[in-house]
Scaffold this motif. Sequence first.
Motif, short mmCIF file in Angstrom:
data_model
loop_
_atom_site.label_atom_id
_atom_site.label_comp_id
_atom_site.label_asym_id
_atom_site.label_seq_id
_atom_site.Cartn_x
_atom_site.Cartn_y
_atom_site.Cartn_z
N GLN A 67 -48.22 115.29 -32.16
CA GLN A 67 -47.41 115.24 -30.93
C GLN A 67 -47.41 113.83 -30.35
N ARG A 68 -48.58 113.19 -30.38
CA ARG A 68 -48.66 111.80 -29.90
C ARG A 68 -47.82 110.88 -30.78
N LEU A 69 -47.78 111.16 -32.08
CA LEU A 69 -46.97 110.37 -32.99
C LEU A 69 -45.49 110.45 -32.61
N ALA A 70 -45.02 111.66 -32.34
CA ALA A 70 -43.62 111.83 -31.94
C ALA A 70 -43.34 111.08 -30.64
N TRP A 71 -44.28 111.18 -29.69
CA TRP A 71 -44.12 110.48 -28.41
C TRP A 71 -44.06 108.97 -28.63
N LYS A 72 -44.98 108.41 -29.45
CA LYS A 72 -45.02 106.97 -29.67
C LYS A 72 -43.76 106.50 -30.39
N GLN A 73 -43.26 107.29 -31.34
CA GLN A 73 -42.03 106.91 -32.03
C GLN A 73 -40.86 106.84 -31.07
N ASN A 74 -40.81 107.75 -30.12
CA ASN A 74 -39.75 107.72 -29.11
C ASN A 74 -39.88 106.47 -28.23
N VAL A 75 -41.13 106.13 -27.86
CA VAL A 75 -41.36 104.94 -27.06
C VAL A 75 -40.92 103.69 -27.81
N LEU A 76 -41.30 103.59 -29.10
CA LEU A 76 -40.93 102.43 -29.89
C LEU A 76 -39.41 102.34 -30.08
N SER A 77 -38.78 103.49 -30.27
CA SER A 77 -37.31 103.49 -30.41
C SER A 77 -36.64 102.98 -29.14
N GLU A 78 -37.18 103.38 -27.99
CA GLU A 78 -36.61 102.93 -26.72
C GLU A 78 -36.82 101.43 -26.53
N ILE A 79 -38.00 100.94 -26.92
CA ILE A 79 -38.26 99.50 -26.81
C ILE A 79 -37.33 98.72 -27.74
N GLU A 80 -37.16 99.20 -28.98
CA GLU A 80 -36.27 98.52 -29.92
C GLU A 80 -34.82 98.53 -29.41
N ARG A 81 -34.41 99.64 -28.80
CA ARG A 81 -33.06 99.71 -28.25
C ARG A 81 -32.90 98.68 -27.14
N ARG A 82 -33.93 98.56 -26.31
CA ARG A 82 -33.87 97.61 -25.19
C ARG A 82 -33.87 96.17 -25.71
N ILE A 83 -34.69 95.89 -26.70
CA ILE A 83 -34.77 94.53 -27.25
C ILE A 83 -33.43 94.09 -27.83
N SER A 84 -32.76 95.00 -28.53
CA SER A 84 -31.53 94.64 -29.25
C SER A 84 -30.26 94.81 -28.42
N ALA A 85 -30.38 95.15 -27.14
CA ALA A 85 -29.21 95.32 -26.29
C ALA A 85 -28.50 93.98 -26.08
N ASP A 86 -27.27 94.03 -25.59
CA ASP A 86 -26.52 92.80 -25.31
C ASP A 86 -27.20 92.02 -24.19
N PRO A 87 -27.30 90.70 -24.37
CA PRO A 87 -27.97 89.89 -23.33
C PRO A 87 -27.17 89.83 -22.04
N VAL A 88 -27.90 89.69 -20.94
CA VAL A 88 -27.30 89.57 -19.61
C VAL A 88 -27.80 88.29 -18.98
#
Length: 225
Positions: free
Chosen positions: A27-48
Amino acid sequence: MRRILFLLIFGLAGLGVLLWLGIWQMQRLAWKQNVLSEIERRISADPVALPPQVSVGADKYLPVTVSGELEPGEIHVLVSVKHVGAGYRIIQSFSTRDRTILVDRGYIPTTAKQADRLTGPMEITGNLHWPDEIDSYTPEADIEANIWFARDVPNLAAALGAEPVLLIARSETDPNVTPLPVDTVGIPNDHLQYAITWFGLALVWAAMTGYFLWRSRANSESDAT
């Protein structure tokens, strides 16, 4: 029978605990994968544009583009790059029209410590970050030799006369400086290994419980005869 019943209850209880720990780690693995996916999405977003007021919590990993002037004077933070070797991160101050922030330009080998690098007007794209690299084992910076051992944003800012805001460049600022953009590689995610360990222990526990039950029953039958 009493001994067999005790072994059975004890074995099942231990097996239940180990299985629960393994499931919890999954369960912690699934949670951490979601966190990492969100961080990666934020990192690769269009710059402002750089926000007027920067928040360490809300703006961590925020992609931004800044225009201004990269000022002379740099701090060297010791780093090791996989498959490349030891070198330094180049940290400099960057002045826009109304403020000065820090820029992590990227990696140079140790042999390039004294080399000249491009400064002056430029546009830089990267991600805001406040790295957590300091612990009780981190040495103090060698100011005389200009060797730092961690990106301590407040102290770096004080040394360079800038805001405690660090932009880690993902665009090139010099042909001889290799950008080291923000990613999730350094964020630990060991939950799968922990889950495998707990499930492996559960298997061993079940096998040992079965063995002890068999031995106890065999001994009981031997005593009866």
